[in-house]
Design an enzyme around this catalytic site. Structure first.
Site, PDB file in Angstrom:
ATOM      1  N   LYS A   1       0.833  -1.217   0.000  1.00  0.00           N
ATOM      2  CA  LYS A   1       0.000   0.000   0.000  1.00  0.00           C
ATOM      3  C   LYS A   1       0.859   1.254   0.000  1.00  0.00           C
ATOM      4  O   LYS A   1       0.606   2.191  -0.745  1.00  0.00           O
ATOM      5  CB  LYS A   1      -0.880   0.044   1.269  1.00  0.00           C
TER       6      LYS A   1
ATOM      7  N   ARG B   1      -9.296   0.676   9.338  1.00  0.00           N
ATOM      8  CA  ARG B   1      -8.877  -0.709   9.504  1.00  0.00           C
ATOM      9  C   ARG B   1     -10.033  -1.590   9.975  1.00  0.00           C
ATOM     10  O   ARG B   1      -9.939  -2.808   9.942  1.00  0.00           O
ATOM     11  CB  ARG B   1      -7.805  -0.808  10.602  1.00  0.00           C
TER      12      ARG B   1
ATOM     13  N   ARG C   1      12.214  -4.459   4.338  1.00  0.00           N
ATOM     14  CA  ARG C   1      11.582  -3.144   4.299  1.00  0.00           C
ATOM     15  C   ARG C   1      12.302  -2.136   5.203  1.00  0.00           C
ATOM     16  O   ARG C   1      12.556  -2.410   6.372  1.00  0.00           O
ATOM     17  CB  ARG C   1      10.134  -3.303   4.757  1.00  0.00           C
TER      18      ARG C   1
ATOM     19  N   ARG D   1      11.462  -0.669  11.129  1.00  0.00           N
ATOM     20  CA  ARG D   1      10.495  -0.505  12.205  1.00  0.00           C
ATOM     21  C   ARG D   1      10.621  -1.622  13.235  1.00  0.00           C
ATOM     22  O   ARG D   1      10.842  -2.765  12.891  1.00  0.00           O
ATOM     23  CB  ARG D   1       9.085  -0.499  11.616  1.00  0.00           C
TER      24      ARG D   1
ATOM     25  N   ARG E   1       0.165  -9.164  13.162  1.00  0.00           N
ATOM     26  CA  ARG E   1      -0.509  -8.080  12.443  1.00  0.00           C
ATOM     27  C   ARG E   1      -1.302  -8.624  11.264  1.00  0.00           C
ATOM     28  O   ARG E   1      -2.388  -8.153  10.955  1.00  0.00           O
ATOM     29  CB  ARG E   1       0.516  -7.043  11.971  1.00  0.00           C
TER      30      ARG E   1
HETATM   31  P1  ADP Z   1       1.139  -1.963   8.376  1.00  0.00           P
HETATM   32  O1  ADP Z   1       0.121  -1.710   7.317  1.00  0.00           O
HETATM   33  O2  ADP Z   1       2.451  -2.344   7.792  1.00  0.00           O
HETATM   34  O3  ADP Z   1       0.664  -2.793   9.505  1.00  0.00           O
HETATM   35  P2  ADP Z   1       0.897   0.697   9.547  1.00  0.00           P
HETATM   36  O4  ADP Z   1       1.987   1.697   9.526  1.00  0.00           O
HETATM   37  O5  ADP Z   1      -0.326   0.951   8.725  1.00  0.00           O
HETATM   38  O6  ADP Z   1       1.582  -0.655   9.099  1.00  0.00           O
HETATM   39  O7  ADP Z   1       0.426   0.410  11.039  1.00  0.00           O
HETATM   40  C1  ADP Z   1       1.328   0.122  12.058  1.00  0.00           C
HETATM   41  C2  ADP Z   1       0.610  -0.047  13.369  1.00  0.00           C
HETATM   42  O8  ADP Z   1      -0.094   1.170  13.674  1.00  0.00           O
HETATM   43  C3  ADP Z   1      -0.450  -1.121  13.386  1.00  0.00           C
HETATM   44  O9  ADP Z   1       0.099  -2.381  13.699  1.00  0.00           O
HETATM   45  C4  ADP Z   1      -1.384  -0.600  14.499  1.00  0.00           C
HETATM   46  O10 ADP Z   1      -0.830  -0.848  15.777  1.00  0.00           O
HETATM   47  C5  ADP Z   1      -1.351   0.899  14.288  1.00  0.00           C
HETATM   48  N1  ADP Z   1      -2.422   1.388  13.387  1.00  0.00           N
HETATM   49  C6  ADP Z   1      -2.242   2.025  12.194  1.00  0.00           C
HETATM   50  N2  ADP Z   1      -3.414   2.374  11.648  1.00  0.00           N
HETATM   51  C7  ADP Z   1      -4.370   1.948  12.504  1.00  0.00           C
HETATM   52  C8  ADP Z   1      -5.797   1.992  12.500  1.00  0.00           C
HETATM   53  N3  ADP Z   1      -6.467   2.536  11.472  1.00  0.00           N
HETATM   54  N4  ADP Z   1      -6.447   1.431  13.547  1.00  0.00           N
HETATM   55  C9  ADP Z   1      -5.792   0.875  14.565  1.00  0.00           C
HETATM   56  N5  ADP Z   1      -4.451   0.793  14.640  1.00  0.00           N
HETATM   57  C10 ADP Z   1      -3.732   1.323  13.630  1.00  0.00           C
END
Ligand code: ADP
Length: 215
Positions: free
Chosen positions: A15, A90, A129, A162, A173
């Site tokens: 994404k 999400r 990554r 990260r 995740r």
């Molecule tokens: P990825 O898509 O690689 O999991 P993100 O950077 O989108 O990485 O998200 C990293 C972390 O941030 C997630 O594991 C979660 O803990 C938190 N997070 C991000 N966006 C949301 C969301 N919309 N709702 C809840 N937690 C979120």
């Protein structure tokens, strides 16, 4: 192309890379909820303090906290210039308030792209990554390397990995994402906005399919 788009898909489904290209080629604002949350954690803000442990464990930050953060963003967001939402919503309970906020501003989401993939692909990808701690741009040692190894093309500072990109946390995740993905995809399918793209395609093919879906 001033579209309002949501990108869905598990961690490592590409994404962020697609969003970066949409920004470069069409000037669409890229909003990553994960990046915004990590910035709050660094600042030590109230939202950051509430979110930190969830981020470390790879669990979803509670809806209330995420909605507070994204609501703040949306208040001043130039929604008519178009944007790409990456990582938000999400859950269905995030998607519905988002639709309400955007309806109030007469700026509904126009397209939702879901990058579909299996766990193995993700584990292979995520270990390679790296991202920029300043601007959040994501690189991959094979598929999207920086011009100079280990450095951000835009900020010229060292890339970092990260803390939540370890295999155990990535598996978790992925499982969490899978639980929420179906209801979310169904919700946008019912609105006639969903396109599914195979995340195993090359970055160029993924981008081309995405742009095709937007046109
Ligand atoms: P990825 O898509 O690689 O999991 P993100 O950077 O989108 O990485 O998200 C990293 C972390 O941030 C997630 O594991 C979660 O803990 C938190 N997070 C991000 N966006 C949301 C969301 N919309 N709702 C809840 N937690 C979120």
């Amino acid at each position: 192309m001033k579209r309002r788009i949501i990108l869905l898909g598990p961690p490592g489904s590409g994404k962020g890379t697609v969003a970066t290209r949409l920004l470069q080629e069409f000037g669409l604002n890229h909003i990553s909820s994960g990046h915004l949350l990590r910035l709050e954690v660094e600042k030590g803000s109230a939202i950051g303090q509430r979110a930190r442990l969830f981020l470390e464990k790879g669990e979803l930050v509670p809806d209330r906290t995420v909605l507070q953060l994204m609501g703040q963003w949306l208040k001043s967001a130039p929604v008519n210039d178009g944007f790409v939402l990456d990582g938000f919503p999400r859950t269905l309970s995030q998607a519905k308030p988002l639709d309400q906020w955007l309806a109030m501003r007469n700026a509904p989401i126009q397209a939702v792209i879901l990058y579909d993939c299996v766990l193995k692909l993700i584990l292979d990808r995520i270990t390679g990554r790296w991202s920029c701690p300043k601007c959040g741009r994501v690189y991959h040692i094979y598929s999207a390397p920086p011009k100079v190894a280990g450095m951000c093309d835009d900020c010229s500072i060292a890339l970092t990995q990260r803390a939540d990109d370890s295999e155990a946390v990535v598996r978790k995740r992925f499982e969490i994402d899978r639980r929420h993905a179906k209801p979310l995809a169904d919700y946008y399918e019912q609105q006639g906005k969903l396109t599914v793209v195979d995340a195993a395609l090359s970055p160029d093919e993924r981008f081309a399919k995405t742009v095709a879906a937007l046109n």
